[in-house]
Scaffold this active site. Structure first.
Site, PDB file in Angstrom:
ATOM      1  N   SER A 184      -9.920   2.428   2.625  1.00 39.48           N
ATOM      2  CA  SER A 184      -8.973   3.109   1.775  1.00 39.48           C
ATOM      3  C   SER A 184      -8.027   2.173   1.029  1.00 39.48           C
ATOM      4  O   SER A 184      -7.431   2.572   0.034  1.00 39.48           O
ATOM      5  CB  SER A 184      -8.128   4.071   2.616  1.00 39.48           C
ATOM      6  OG  SER A 184      -7.334   3.367   3.552  1.00 39.48           O
TER       7      SER A 184
ATOM      8  N   LYS B 168       0.851  -1.192   0.000  1.00 38.36           N
ATOM      9  CA  LYS B 168       0.000   0.000   0.000  1.00 38.36           C
ATOM     10  C   LYS B 168       0.884   1.238   0.000  1.00 38.36           C
ATOM     11  O   LYS B 168       1.885   1.282   0.743  1.00 38.36           O
ATOM     12  CB  LYS B 168      -0.911  -0.026   1.238  1.00 38.36           C
ATOM     13  CG  LYS B 168      -1.929   1.121   1.292  1.00 38.36           C
ATOM     14  CD  LYS B 168      -2.840   1.012   2.523  1.00 38.36           C
ATOM     15  CE  LYS B 168      -3.905   2.103   2.542  1.00 38.36           C
ATOM     16  NZ  LYS B 168      -4.849   1.978   3.679  1.00 38.36           N
TER      17      LYS B 168
ATOM     18  N   SER C 215     -10.417   0.116   6.854  1.00 37.63           N
ATOM     19  CA  SER C 215      -9.779   0.149   5.532  1.00 37.63           C
ATOM     20  C   SER C 215      -9.088  -1.124   5.091  1.00 37.63           C
ATOM     21  O   SER C 215      -8.644  -1.201   3.940  1.00 37.63           O
ATOM     22  CB  SER C 215      -8.765   1.286   5.464  1.00 37.63           C
ATOM     23  OG  SER C 215      -9.430   2.483   5.194  1.00 37.63           O
TER      24      SER C 215
HETATM   25  N1  GLN Z   1     -13.418   4.831   5.871  1.00 38.31           N
HETATM   26  C1  GLN Z   1     -12.852   5.307   7.098  1.00 38.31           C
HETATM   27  C2  GLN Z   1     -12.421   6.739   6.945  1.00 38.31           C
HETATM   28  O1  GLN Z   1     -12.669   7.286   5.938  1.00 38.31           O
HETATM   29  C3  GLN Z   1     -11.714   4.435   7.514  1.00 38.31           C
HETATM   30  C4  GLN Z   1     -10.483   4.662   6.716  1.00 38.31           C
HETATM   31  C5  GLN Z   1      -9.367   3.797   7.181  1.00 38.31           C
HETATM   32  O2  GLN Z   1      -9.561   2.810   7.865  1.00 38.31           O
HETATM   33  N2  GLN Z   1      -8.171   4.214   6.842  1.00 38.31           N
HETATM   34  O3  GLN Z   1     -11.854   7.313   7.799  1.00 38.31           O
END
Ligand code: GLN
Length: 495
Positions: A159, A78, A183
């Site tokens: 994400s 990532k 995410s």
């Molecule tokens: N979807 C969540 C956010 O927008 C979690 C994102 C994540 O886990 N990095 O913050």
């Protein structure tokens, strides 16, 4: 069989038997990336030459009898993990030209164990999002499609959308990801693969671009639960460079995947039965619980009464920490710099940040600075911290009665690229089942368990006690065996 179809375990065996070399396996993945990445956009950076060099070095190590646990296995990283000498963008324009002079601990651990890095995977900007549509490098497409509307392009979740799409489409055998509020688990569920967010402190955060430091955790995504276990073992471990890293022994997670369900108590939290939740999600949940009972577990209804406050709490704590972490991007020290007018330093900051950050990141910075500001700190931030403690206490009490908790991973299957994306609050609801584990610091695993009426994957989530990933893997593997999930995405290598 196409070499990109191997599981990590299968590829490791084929490599050790000499049925394939690391160079051949890496080439097959690079070819697949070349063919499919223009469509999926899962990789932001492909490191073809470096990957082949690493693969050659790996074959040489193996010939010398020095093979590590992940020797020669091609992975994607990532693009939130700093990789020495390889551009690391966090999906943002503000880091668009940043080449780290150091390696994150997690990626260094994988290299130490012999892994090959194919490249850097796309993500929502600074890991903020649930759809991988906020990346400065364009959206990622989900390799799955709806049976009745095959032309509707679907999001892979976020994400870690690039990580999940790449692994599902066979552009990597496994990948690193991070999870601040879901995410790892939500994109894994949307793409029909497995992914685990381990206990907070299990993996070092050193060298991972920070979003919300008290919630961020690294973890793996892969096509099987056992493959996640193999990756997590390498990624984990105490690191003096991260003050929140846990000095705990790292168990053989893969060995736990074979454990029996006999005598295990599985909690079923009644607060996760949401009004208006699609019937298919509820049905899959019940099916999963039935599978576990058939395997010898006992299911127990439990209550986590503060669940309804989890999402609002998360959307105070996460932006607060993000606004502080992202203050470092000022045009002076890292990445993008937009020159000031009239030698005005403040102008340099403002222009750099205005051009460097996207809309969602700016929204979070504004929310975060607001909830931390004098006069609002007590009403919002401090209150959220107190509610967070109550959410954690709910879990502590539940884990006095049960060994693991099983819930749906997401409240829906993957949605269309242009559905939900204009309303941030609708988007935030994606994380309703996952943010609780981050707020409480607990391990959570997503496992593909079935398909919806459109043929899209749906996942179940297993939450465990802190540092008891072994039970989480055992329950996840039992669900995986019973579900026998063999469906494949329409876009994939070797198809
Ligand atoms: N979807 C969540 C956010 O927008 C979690 C994102 C994540 O886990 N990095 O913050």
């Amino acid at each position: 069989m196409h070499p990109t179809d191997f599981t990590l375990r299968g590829a490791a065996e084929a490599l050790s038997e000499g049925a394939i070399s690391a160079v051949e396996l890496t080439r097959a993945h690079l070819d697949a990336i070349e063919a499919l990445n223009p469509r999926l956009n899962a990789y932001v950076t492909v490191a073809a030459d470096q990957a082949l060099d690493q693969a050659r070095a790996s074959d040489e190590r193996r010939a010398r009898g020095e093979a590590g646990p992940l020797e020669g296995l091609p992975l994607g990283i990532k693009d939130l993990f700093c990789t020495k000498g390889l551009r690391t963008t966090a999906g943002s324009r503000i880091l668009g030209n940043f080449v780290p002079p150091y390696e994150s601990t997690v990626s260094a651990n994988l290299l130490r164990d012999g892994a090959v890095f194919l490249g850097k995977l796309n993500l929502d900007e600074f890991a903020m999002g649930s759809s991988n549509t906020s990346s400065a490098f364009g959206p990622v497409e989900n390799p799955w499609s709806r049976r009745n509307h095959p032309d509707t392009r679907l999001v892979p979740g976020g994400s870690s959308g690039g990580s999940a799409a790449a692994v599902a489409a066979r552009l990597a055998l496994g990948a690193t990801a991070t999870d601040t509020g879901g995410s790892i688990r939500q994109p894994a569920a949307f793409c029909g693969i497995a992914g685990i967010k381990p206990t907070y402190g299990r993996c070092s955060r050193y060298g991972i671009v920070a979003f919300a430091s008290s919630l961020d955790q690294a973890g793996p995504v892969a096509r099987t639960v056992e493959d996640c276990a193999l990756l997590l073992r390498s990624m984990s471990g105490f690191d003096p460079k991260d003050s929140t890293s846990a000095d705990m022994p790292v168990p053989d997670f893969a060995a736990a995947c074979g454990r029996s369900m006999k005598g295990l108590r599985i909690g079923v939290p009644k607060e996760y039965r949401l009004e208006g939740m699609p019937h298919e999600i509820e049905a899959l949940w019940q099916q999963g619980l039935e599978w576990l009972r058939e395997a010898g577990a006992e299911t127990v209804e439990i209550s986590l009464p503060h669940t309804k406050y989890a999402l609002p709490t998360y959307y105070i704590v996460a932006p607060a920490e993000a606004s502080s972490n992202l203050a470092r991007y000022d045009g002076v020290r890292y990445g993008l710099r937009v020159e000031e007018r009239d030698g005005d330093l403040k102008d340099l900051y403002e222009r750099t940040r205005a051009e460097g950050f996207g809309a969602e990141v700016k929204r979070r910075i504004m929310i975060g600075t607001y909830v931390l500001s004098h006069g609002y700190y007590d009403a919002y931030y401090l209150k959220a911290q107190k509610v967070r403690a109550l959410i954690k206490r709910d879990f502590d009490e539940a884990f006095g009665r049960v060994d693991a908790i099983v819930t749906p991973a997401t409240p829906s299957a993957a949605f269309g690229m242009h559905e939900k994306t204009d309303d941030p609050v609708t988007m935030y609801l994606n994380d309703v089942f996952t943010v609780t584990a981050n707020l409480a610091g607990l391990p959570g695993l997503a496992v593909p368990a079935g398909l919806d009426a459109q043929g899209l994957p749906l996942g179940l989530q297993v939450i465990g006690r802190a540092f008891d990933e072994e039970t989480v893997f055992a329950v996840g593997a039992a669900l995986e065996r019973a579900a026998d999930f063999t469906a494949l995405p329409s876009v994939r290598a070797g198809a």
